[in-house]
Design a protein around this motif. Structure first.
Motif, short mmCIF file in Angstrom:
data_model
loop_
_atom_site.label_atom_id
_atom_site.label_comp_id
_atom_site.label_asym_id
_atom_site.label_seq_id
_atom_site.Cartn_x
_atom_site.Cartn_y
_atom_site.Cartn_z
N MET A 1 51.85 -4.02 -0.59
CA MET A 1 52.34 -5.36 -0.86
C MET A 1 51.21 -6.36 -0.63
SD MET A 1 56.30 -5.27 0.50
CE MET A 1 55.96 -5.64 2.16
N LYS A 2 51.17 -7.35 -1.48
CA LYS A 2 50.14 -8.37 -1.37
C LYS A 2 50.67 -9.56 -0.58
CE LYS A 2 47.07 -8.84 -4.28
NZ LYS A 2 45.67 -8.66 -4.04
N TYR A 3 49.91 -9.94 0.44
CA TYR A 3 50.22 -11.11 1.26
C TYR A 3 49.45 -12.31 0.74
CZ TYR A 3 51.95 -7.71 4.66
OH TYR A 3 52.64 -6.70 5.28
N GLY A 4 50.10 -13.45 0.69
CA GLY A 4 49.47 -14.72 0.41
C GLY A 4 49.57 -15.57 1.66
N ILE A 5 48.45 -16.08 2.13
CA ILE A 5 48.41 -16.80 3.40
C ILE A 5 47.71 -18.14 3.19
CG2 ILE A 5 47.65 -16.74 5.80
CD1 ILE A 5 47.38 -13.48 4.74
N ILE A 6 48.35 -19.20 3.62
CA ILE A 6 47.75 -20.53 3.56
C ILE A 6 47.45 -20.96 4.99
CG2 ILE A 6 48.05 -22.95 2.91
CD1 ILE A 6 50.02 -21.91 0.74
N ILE A 7 46.19 -21.27 5.24
CA ILE A 7 45.75 -21.73 6.57
C ILE A 7 45.33 -23.19 6.41
CG2 ILE A 7 44.12 -21.41 8.46
CD1 ILE A 7 43.78 -18.49 7.36
N ARG A 8 46.14 -24.09 6.95
CA ARG A 8 45.84 -25.52 6.88
C ARG A 8 45.08 -25.91 8.14
NH1 ARG A 8 50.78 -24.36 5.65
NH2 ARG A 8 51.57 -24.71 3.56
N TYR A 9 44.00 -26.65 7.95
CA TYR A 9 43.18 -27.02 9.09
C TYR A 9 42.58 -28.40 8.88
CZ TYR A 9 39.43 -25.25 6.08
OH TYR A 9 38.58 -25.02 5.02
N GLU A 10 42.05 -28.92 9.97
CA GLU A 10 41.45 -30.25 9.94
C GLU A 10 40.05 -30.17 10.54
OE1 GLU A 10 42.45 -34.74 11.51
OE2 GLU A 10 43.43 -33.04 12.48
N PHE A 11 39.10 -30.79 9.85
CA PHE A 11 37.77 -30.92 10.41
C PHE A 11 37.74 -32.10 11.37
CE2 PHE A 11 36.36 -28.47 6.65
CZ PHE A 11 35.56 -27.55 7.30
N ASP A 12 37.12 -31.90 12.51
CA ASP A 12 36.99 -32.93 13.53
C ASP A 12 35.86 -33.89 13.14
OD1 ASP A 12 37.75 -33.66 16.43
OD2 ASP A 12 35.55 -33.56 16.50
N ILE A 13 35.89 -35.06 13.73
CA ILE A 13 34.83 -36.06 13.49
C ILE A 13 33.45 -35.51 13.87
CG2 ILE A 13 35.05 -37.23 15.73
CD1 ILE A 13 34.57 -39.02 12.38
N SER A 14 33.41 -34.61 14.85
CA SER A 14 32.13 -34.01 15.25
C SER A 14 31.52 -33.20 14.09
CB SER A 14 32.30 -33.13 16.49
OG SER A 14 33.21 -32.07 16.24
N TRP A 15 32.35 -32.62 13.25
CA TRP A 15 31.86 -31.92 12.06
C TRP A 15 31.28 -32.92 11.07
CZ3 TRP A 15 30.67 -27.30 10.12
CH2 TRP A 15 30.58 -27.15 8.75
N LEU A 16 31.98 -34.02 10.90
CA LEU A 16 31.53 -35.03 9.94
C LEU A 16 30.25 -35.72 10.39
CD1 LEU A 16 35.01 -36.53 9.04
CD2 LEU A 16 33.67 -34.83 7.77
N PHE A 52 45.00 -35.74 -0.38
CA PHE A 52 46.38 -35.48 -0.74
C PHE A 52 47.30 -35.23 0.46
CE2 PHE A 52 43.46 -33.74 -3.93
CZ PHE A 52 43.76 -34.58 -4.98
N ALA A 53 46.74 -35.14 1.65
CA ALA A 53 47.53 -34.83 2.84
C ALA A 53 47.02 -35.63 4.03
CB ALA A 53 47.44 -33.34 3.15
N THR A 54 47.89 -35.84 5.02
CA THR A 54 47.47 -36.59 6.20
C THR A 54 47.40 -35.75 7.46
OG1 THR A 54 49.76 -37.25 6.63
CG2 THR A 54 48.40 -38.76 5.32
N ASP A 55 48.06 -34.60 7.48
CA ASP A 55 48.06 -33.80 8.70
C ASP A 55 47.07 -32.63 8.67
OD1 ASP A 55 49.70 -32.78 6.73
OD2 ASP A 55 51.15 -31.93 8.13
N TYR A 56 46.33 -32.48 7.60
CA TYR A 56 45.24 -31.52 7.51
C TYR A 56 44.28 -32.00 6.44
CZ TYR A 56 48.14 -29.77 3.66
OH TYR A 56 48.90 -29.67 2.53
N SER A 57 43.03 -31.55 6.52
CA SER A 57 42.03 -32.02 5.55
C SER A 57 41.67 -30.95 4.52
CB SER A 57 40.76 -32.46 6.27
OG SER A 57 40.17 -31.39 6.99
N ASP A 58 41.91 -29.70 4.85
CA ASP A 58 41.51 -28.59 4.00
C ASP A 58 42.48 -27.45 4.20
OD1 ASP A 58 38.27 -29.07 3.27
OD2 ASP A 58 39.00 -30.10 5.05
N PHE A 59 42.44 -26.49 3.27
CA PHE A 59 43.17 -25.26 3.51
C PHE A 59 42.47 -24.09 2.85
CE2 PHE A 59 45.32 -26.98 -0.26
CZ PHE A 59 45.49 -25.87 -1.09
N LEU A 60 42.69 -22.93 3.42
CA LEU A 60 42.22 -21.68 2.84
C LEU A 60 43.42 -20.97 2.23
CD1 LEU A 60 39.98 -20.24 5.72
CD2 LEU A 60 39.23 -21.49 3.69
N PHE A 61 43.19 -20.36 1.09
CA PHE A 61 44.20 -19.47 0.52
C PHE A 61 43.64 -18.06 0.59
CE2 PHE A 61 46.39 -17.25 -2.97
CZ PHE A 61 47.68 -17.37 -2.48
#
Length: 109
Positions: A1-16, A52-61
């Protein structure tokens, strides 16, 4: 079976605060050292979402047939400087099975 996983995350200001060149170098480390060991059993795609979102900045699929591979990927990510330096905060993880209902129906036959 194939799993699809979305990992929502936010980069901190220290990254920027890192220069774009430094961030690019770190992205290469991410691809080589964190994703690299799993590319034969898992695909990982990055999406930028801050417009497009306020509670995360990026996501991995992530897609995989092997949940153990995914779990080991997450452990490697947690051990990385991305988490240890506080550059990335995982906000949410969603997981599903591609056409899981079909697998169920086939199994019940």
């Amino acid at each position: 079976m194939k799993y699809g996983i979305i990992i929502r995350y936010e980069f901190d200001i220290s990254w920027l605060r890192l220069s774009r060149e430094q961030r690019s170098e770190k992205e290469q480390v991410f691809q080589k050292e964190i994703v690299g060991p799993f590319v034969d059993k898992m695909s990982v795609r990055h999406f930028d979402a801050e417009a497009f979102a306020t509670d995360y900045s990026d996501f991995l699929f992530v897609e995989t047939d092997d949940i153990k591979t995914y779990y080991f990927f997450i452990e490697k990510l947690r051990d990385s400087e991305f988490i240890a330096q506080g550059w990335v905060r995982i906000r949410d993880i969603s997981i599903g099975l591609q056409d899981g209902y079909k697998e169920y129906e086939n199994d019940q036959s």
